[in-house]
Design a protein around this motif. Structure first.
Motif, PDB file in Angstrom:
ATOM      1  N   ASP A 252      -8.608 114.285  -0.565  1.00 30.96           N
ATOM      2  CA  ASP A 252      -9.646 114.548  -1.399  1.00 30.96           C
ATOM      3  C   ASP A 252      -9.448 114.449  -2.827  1.00 30.96           C
ATOM      4  OD1 ASP A 252     -11.411 115.279   0.652  1.00 30.96           O
ATOM      5  OD2 ASP A 252     -10.824 117.553   0.420  1.00 30.96           O
ATOM      6  N   ALA A 253      -8.153 114.589  -3.354  1.00 33.80           N
ATOM      7  CA  ALA A 253      -7.662 114.282  -4.521  1.00 33.80           C
ATOM      8  C   ALA A 253      -7.888 112.744  -5.114  1.00 33.80           C
ATOM      9  CB  ALA A 253      -6.318 114.676  -4.898  1.00 33.80           C
ATOM     10  N   LEU A 254      -7.521 111.876  -4.222  1.00 37.69           N
ATOM     11  CA  LEU A 254      -7.803 110.724  -4.711  1.00 37.69           C
ATOM     12  C   LEU A 254      -9.404 110.208  -4.610  1.00 37.69           C
ATOM     13  CD1 LEU A 254      -6.795 107.581  -4.551  1.00 37.69           C
ATOM     14  CD2 LEU A 254      -7.108 107.419  -1.970  1.00 37.69           C
ATOM     15  N   ALA A 255     -10.111 110.730  -3.549  1.00 35.76           N
ATOM     16  CA  ALA A 255     -11.368 110.315  -3.669  1.00 35.76           C
ATOM     17  C   ALA A 255     -12.152 110.988  -5.011  1.00 35.76           C
ATOM     18  CB  ALA A 255     -12.219 111.040  -2.543  1.00 35.76           C
ATOM     19  N   MET A 256     -11.713 112.274  -5.433  1.00 39.73           N
ATOM     20  CA  MET A 256     -12.342 112.796  -6.733  1.00 39.73           C
ATOM     21  C   MET A 256     -11.872 112.135  -7.866  1.00 39.73           C
ATOM     22  SD  MET A 256     -14.431 115.036  -5.690  1.00 39.73           S
ATOM     23  CE  MET A 256     -14.469 113.940  -4.120  1.00 39.73           C
ATOM     24  N   LEU A 257     -10.457 111.588  -8.163  1.00 37.21           N
ATOM     25  CA  LEU A 257      -9.971 110.818  -9.076  1.00 37.21           C
ATOM     26  C   LEU A 257     -10.871 109.449  -9.167  1.00 37.21           C
ATOM     27  CD1 LEU A 257      -6.093 111.173  -8.666  1.00 37.21           C
ATOM     28  CD2 LEU A 257      -7.605 111.863 -10.973  1.00 37.21           C
ATOM     29  N   VAL A 305     -13.044 103.710  -0.994  1.00 38.98           N
ATOM     30  CA  VAL A 305     -12.025 104.988  -0.914  1.00 38.98           C
ATOM     31  C   VAL A 305     -11.564 105.566   0.375  1.00 38.98           C
ATOM     32  CG1 VAL A 305     -11.007 106.883  -2.054  1.00 38.98           C
ATOM     33  CG2 VAL A 305     -12.132 105.239  -3.363  1.00 38.98           C
ATOM     34  N   ALA A 306     -12.644 105.965   0.971  1.00 43.22           N
ATOM     35  CA  ALA A 306     -12.363 106.733   2.417  1.00 43.22           C
ATOM     36  C   ALA A 306     -11.677 105.682   3.359  1.00 43.22           C
ATOM     37  CB  ALA A 306     -13.845 107.310   2.780  1.00 43.22           C
TER      38      ALA A 306
END
Length: 311
Positions: A252-257, A305-306
């Motif tokens: 989730d951190a990667l996706a939100m960044l 990204v997913a």
């Protein structure tokens, strides 16, 4: 892909509502100027103070998230600044360059918060809050500095420091971080009042984004508008995602960044351009094109990204 699209669709419906209300003859056109001022000086600072003051930074690796955000902003700023000389040789003036710089590096944190809450709940909100806490102050310092330097309105160190220290966005963010990290207690009724103001800022802020759009500019975008849009919606997410992966950020951190980099530019930059000698019409036109294009680019970016995160 459909789930992501449906998650972000309500955000853009509010933007569309703002665009329609702006053109509704029953609403006095003078309302919007007052709302812009109200958002810039009250609503957005209150949201930043409330979000950053209450955010729980202990639930994630805030170090990696913060470093990723800072490095990405630094890379994007350096990249856009490197374009100044070739663009200037092609006839681009300083005020127009400030709007390209602003629209390429600024991000609509309020839109990111709304989408993050829809997609990931408290975890998403916290990641975006960490990004906000990390980059909003340096990003505003950089953008104010670029406006002072290239707008031709004076470059004195005193003016620069004064505009930084009195910027309401910077003050709201800095106050929230200070209260959070120092554990400063806030009188509860006062915090409730701030919270009520902050709650109204997301919905009203998105409506004001729509009201500020220049629809005709989206139909026939100029080269400078296209440049700012490509830099913001395609290059910035690529930079943010690449840095995040290099630092081992995932999930989730990667996706939100990446989401934080993929949202359109912030409309408060338009007010800054008006107040500090930038090219405000170019900013508004670019923000319009970015917002329209983001209906497609954000879901596509998050989907990619997913796929990368899933291996």
């Amino acid at each position: 892909m459909l789930l992501i699209f449906e998650s972000v669709l309500p955000i853009f419906l509010l933007v569309l509502l703002g665009a329609l209300l702006k053109r509704w003859p029953l609403i006095d056109d003078r309302l919007w100027g007052g709302l812009e001022q109200f958002g810039y000086y009250v609503l957005f600072p209150a949201l930043l103070f409330q979000t950053l003051g209450k955010a729980d930074f202990s639930t994630m690796d805030t170090g990696a998230v913060s470093v990723t955000a800072l490095l990405s902003v630094g890379i994007m700023s350096a990249l856009v600044l490197a374009l100044w000389r070739p663009l200037n040789r092609l006839g681009l003036e300083g005020p127009a360059f400030t709007s390209i710089f602003q629209t390429a590096t600024r991000w609509n944190g309020f839109m990111a918060l709304a989408i993050a809450e829809k997609l990931s709940g408290p975890v998403g909100l916290t990641v975006v809050a960490v990004v906000m806490a990390t980059i909003i102050i340096p990003l505003n310092v950089i953008n104010v500095g670029v406006l002072i330097w290239f707008s031709g309105n004076g470059r004195s160190l005193r003016d620069f420091a004064l505009k930084i220290l009195t910027n309401p966005i910077i003050l709201g963010a800095a106050s929230g971080v200070l209260v959070n990290l120092a554990g400063i207690p806030i009188y509860e009724p006062l915090m409730v009042a701030v919270d009520l103001v902050a709650r109204s800022s997301l919905g009203l802020g998105l409506i004001m984004v729509g009201a500020g759009l220049r629809i005709m500019d989206a139909l026939k975008p100029q080269p400078n508008v296209i440049l700012g849009s490509v830099l913001k919606l395609l290059v910035f997410p690529l930079v943010m995602g690449g840095v995040a992966l290099l630092l081992g950020v995932e999930g989730d951190a990667l996706a939100m960044l990446v989401l934080s980099a993929a949202v359109p530019t912030a409309m408060n930059g338009y007010l800054l351009a008006k107040q500090m000698g930038g090219d405000a019409p170019l900013y508004a036109a670019t923000a319009t094109v970015q917002t329209v294009a983001a209906v497609i680019t954000i879901p596509l970016t998050l989907y990619l990204v997913a796929q990368v995160a899933a291996g």
